[in-house]
Design a protein around this motif. Structure first.
Motif, mmCIF file in Angstrom:
data_model
loop_
_atom_site.group_PDB
_atom_site.id
_atom_site.type_symbol
_atom_site.label_atom_id
_atom_site.label_comp_id
_atom_site.label_asym_id
_atom_site.label_seq_id
_atom_site.Cartn_x
_atom_site.Cartn_y
_atom_site.Cartn_z
ATOM 1 N N PRO A 36 0.844 -1.195 0.000
ATOM 2 C CA PRO A 36 0.000 0.000 0.000
ATOM 3 C C PRO A 36 0.880 1.245 0.000
ATOM 4 O O PRO A 36 1.997 1.226 0.527
ATOM 5 C CB PRO A 36 -0.773 -0.117 1.323
ATOM 6 N N VAL A 40 1.472 1.249 6.514
ATOM 7 C CA VAL A 40 0.665 0.431 7.418
ATOM 8 C C VAL A 40 1.525 -0.774 7.750
ATOM 9 O O VAL A 40 2.066 -1.422 6.840
ATOM 10 C CB VAL A 40 -0.651 -0.044 6.746
ATOM 11 N N TYR A 43 -1.169 -6.275 7.577
ATOM 12 C CA TYR A 43 -2.213 -6.510 6.587
ATOM 13 C C TYR A 43 -3.603 -6.313 7.193
ATOM 14 O O TYR A 43 -4.491 -5.749 6.572
ATOM 15 C CB TYR A 43 -2.070 -7.934 6.026
ATOM 16 N N LEU A 46 -5.197 -2.789 7.082
ATOM 17 C CA LEU A 46 -5.502 -2.136 5.811
ATOM 18 C C LEU A 46 -6.996 -1.840 5.714
ATOM 19 O O LEU A 46 -7.817 -2.567 6.271
ATOM 20 C CB LEU A 46 -5.108 -3.029 4.630
ATOM 21 N N GLU A 50 -7.757 -0.444 0.305
ATOM 22 C CA GLU A 50 -6.341 -0.792 0.136
ATOM 23 C C GLU A 50 -6.178 -2.271 -0.195
ATOM 24 O O GLU A 50 -5.367 -2.628 -1.061
ATOM 25 C CB GLU A 50 -5.548 -0.443 1.398
ATOM 26 N N ARG A 51 -6.947 -3.127 0.453
ATOM 27 C CA ARG A 51 -6.881 -4.563 0.129
ATOM 28 C C ARG A 51 -7.306 -4.808 -1.313
ATOM 29 O O ARG A 51 -6.702 -5.604 -2.029
ATOM 30 C CB ARG A 51 -7.728 -5.383 1.109
#
Length: 120
Positions: A36, A40, A43, A46, A50-51
């Motif tokens: 991203p 961050v 994971y 996020l 973003e994912r």
């Protein structure tokens, strides 16, 4: 300490929220990292957007690697936390092309993170 991923400028793919670049220490030819743009660490922190942006680049990365290297398969991996092997604390998704014969016995794939549990 400044995050090395926050200063990357050799990207090969990009969208509004994420970008991809070739791993400096590739496991195999074509090994991509997708991250991203926002710093961050994990994971699980996020946003949904973003994912989705990372997922978009995973598919575009696969297309790129299929064209450039014609791999026989892929591993996708994310290390979440120091005990899982994360060493750079900026989320990064590994897209690792796999080639027939790159290891004697590929069975078990990502289970190999704990070598004695890979074969089942």
């Amino acid at each position: 300490m400044k995050c090395i991923f926050c200063t990357i400028n050799e990207t090969v793919l990009e969208n509004k929220l994420a970008y991809a670049f070739f791993d400096k220490y590739p496991v195999n030819k074509g090994h991509l990292l997708i991250i991203p743009k926002r710093h961050v660490e994990q994971y699980f922190d996020l946003t949904l957007e973003e994912r989705q942006a990372i997922d978009d680049l995973l598919f575009k990365g696969k297309e790129l690697l299929d064209q450039q290297h014609q791999p026989d398969g892929y591993n996708i991996g994310i290390n979440c936390g120091e005990e899982a092997g994360q060493t750079i604390f900026h989320v990064h998704v590994h897209l690792i092309p796999r080639y027939k014969g790159d290891i004697d016995e590929p069975r078990g794939g990502v289970r190999g993170v704990i070598p004695e549990k890979r074969m089942y």
